[in-house]
Design a protein around this motif. Structure first.
Motif, PDB file in Angstrom:
ATOM      1  N   ARG A  37      -4.417 -52.471 -16.265  1.00 47.90           N
ATOM      2  CA  ARG A  37      -4.956 -52.065 -17.528  1.00 47.90           C
ATOM      3  C   ARG A  37      -6.656 -52.792 -17.509  1.00 47.90           C
ATOM      4  N   THR A  40      -8.503 -50.829 -14.951  1.00 47.33           N
ATOM      5  CA  THR A  40      -9.075 -49.625 -15.184  1.00 47.33           C
ATOM      6  C   THR A  40      -9.954 -49.415 -16.521  1.00 47.33           C
ATOM      7  N   THR A  41      -9.754 -50.535 -17.329  1.00 46.75           N
ATOM      8  CA  THR A  41     -10.441 -50.445 -18.589  1.00 46.75           C
ATOM      9  C   THR A  41     -11.579 -51.175 -18.730  1.00 46.75           C
ATOM     10  N   ARG A 102      -9.517 -38.533 -17.098  1.00 46.71           N
ATOM     11  CA  ARG A 102      -8.318 -39.402 -17.398  1.00 46.71           C
ATOM     12  C   ARG A 102      -8.067 -40.220 -16.432  1.00 46.71           C
ATOM     13  N   ASP A 105     -10.848 -43.237 -16.933  1.00 48.68           N
ATOM     14  CA  ASP A 105     -10.643 -44.003 -18.225  1.00 48.68           C
ATOM     15  C   ASP A 105      -9.563 -44.573 -18.291  1.00 48.68           C
ATOM     16  N   SER A 107      -6.559 -43.546 -18.630  1.00 49.32           N
ATOM     17  CA  SER A 107      -5.534 -43.214 -19.558  1.00 49.32           C
ATOM     18  C   SER A 107      -4.498 -42.355 -18.756  1.00 49.32           C
ATOM     19  N   ALA A 108      -4.744 -41.956 -17.467  1.00 48.70           N
ATOM     20  CA  ALA A 108      -3.466 -41.450 -16.652  1.00 48.70           C
ATOM     21  C   ALA A 108      -3.905 -41.846 -15.446  1.00 48.70           C
ATOM     22  N   CYS A 109      -2.398 -42.054 -14.562  1.00 50.24           N
ATOM     23  CA  CYS A 109      -2.219 -42.337 -13.026  1.00 50.24           C
ATOM     24  C   CYS A 109      -1.871 -41.079 -12.492  1.00 50.24           C
ATOM     25  N   ASP A 144       1.685 -40.611 -14.281  1.00 52.45           N
ATOM     26  CA  ASP A 144       1.675 -39.551 -15.610  1.00 52.45           C
ATOM     27  C   ASP A 144       1.696 -38.052 -14.775  1.00 52.45           C
TER      28      ASP A 144
END
Length: 351
Positions: A37, A40-41, A102, A105, A107-109, A144
């Motif tokens: 996290r 990524t963020t 995605r 940001d 929100s998706a792997c 995901d």
């Protein structure tokens, strides 16, 4: 080509090292969601190769190679290679960018559903539903979205959707978990042709994986040198003995060569529009033919020169050796890449 690290690359390296040094994780867990996290963020490393108009940094694979070098140095258990390199390259070559924001940001792997080492499986498609089995897929455990090559096309499949089963595999490297995928009528969306997309992803992956191997080898060398300076035997540091000096000097030469090869490969594949050309394929093959065995040798020397403690479960040396071993056969082992080099250069292959 300038193989030196640019000012922006040095800044990115400093940010990563500052973040990773301040964190602790258990490599045995196979995946650290908290570190992922943050990467990524806060740092935004998954969006490096995503265009700015889609929410990414608009950088190149050269920057992702630098990230992999640091992740290899700290042996961070995150799905960066699959989600931030293989998947974005495959999507862009296939001509579908809908998932890239995605990825950028965090929100998706997204994972490319191909064996980490081995030939592509045969997946069938009937009525938009996929059926078949893919063994030993890296970075798919926490994915995901799956990108599945089937019947000549590349399909987007929801990892938690109907007809998709993921079974963890007991693998050598616990820091990069593998899973077996079982598809039984899994709904998929065709996003483009699979051949060029998968080939480009493999070329890019092999090229930047060399930087991860470089990071592994650098940690092994640095750690062993420090140990040799402080470990006393017969009243002297073991690093003062000629036999140890020579072994470490050989590893240093190999690591220095690996850095040049890995940087060349990363720079050559930085233009993602030409990954099917001769030069990127040659650079990727050269990188894996050299850096894979070099990382294994550095890790083996690390274990052996640490003596008894190097063979214990508590010391991380065995984790680096396992990572080096698995990456040396991932996306093609060294003999296969030497044959690729021979073919591209029109030379007789050396086995």
């Amino acid at each position: 080509m300038n193989l030196l690290y640019s000012a922006d690359e040095e800044s990115l390296r400093d940010s990563l090292r500052g973040l990773l040094r301040s964190r602790s994780w258990s490599a045995d867990d196979g995946f650290d969601a908290d570190v992922w996290r943050l990467l990524t963020t806060e740092v935004g490393v998954t969006g490096l190769v995503v265009p700015e108009k889609l929410g990414g940094a608009g950088a190149s694979l050269r920057e992702t190679a630098l990230v992999l070098e640091e992740l290899g140095r700290f042996l961070v258990p995150v799905p960066y290679l699959g989600c931030a390199v293989l998947a974005p390259v495959a999507l862009r070559v296939a001509g579908d960018t809908s998932v890239l924001p995605r990825i950028a940001d965090g929100s998706a792997c997204v994972a490319l559903a191909v064996p980490f080492a081995g030939p592509l499986p045969s997946i069938t498609v009937a009525g938009g539903e996929l059926t078949g089995r893919v063994e030993s897929v890296a970075d798919a455990l926490v994915a995901d979205v799956l990108l599945v090559p089937a019947d000549g096309g590349l399909y987007e499949v929801a990892a938690d959707g109907p007809g998709v089963s993921r079974t963890p595999v007991v693998s050598l490297d616990v820091t990069r978990p593998l899973v077996d995928l079982e598809l039984t009528g899994a709904p998929g969306r065709l996003i483009g042709p699979a051949g060029p997309a998968v080939a480009a992803a493999f070329t890019a992956g092999a090229a930047v994986l060399a930087s991860e191997q470089l990071g592994v080898a650098e940690w092994c060398l640095d750690t062993t040198v420090e140990y040799a300076k402080t470990r006393l035997q017969f009243g002297r540091p073991i690093g003062s003995f000629q036999a140890v000096k020579h072994r470490l000097a050989d590893v240093w030469v190999s690591v220095t060569q690996s850095r040049a090869v890995a940087r060349y490969a990363a720079g050559t594949v930085s233009d993602e529009d030409d990954l099917g050309g001769t030069e990127p394929r040659l650079a990727a093959a050269l990188a894996q033919a050299h850096c894979g065995p070099a990382a294994v040798r550095a890790a083996e020397e690390c274990v052996q020169l640490h003596g008894g403690i190097g063979f214990t479960w508590e010391h991380p040396a065995h984790l680096y050796l396992k990572r080096a071993k698995t990456t040396s056969i991932a996306l093609g082992a060294a003999p296969a890449h030497r044959r690729e080099l021979a073919s591209l250069l029109d030379l007789d292959a050396a086995y």
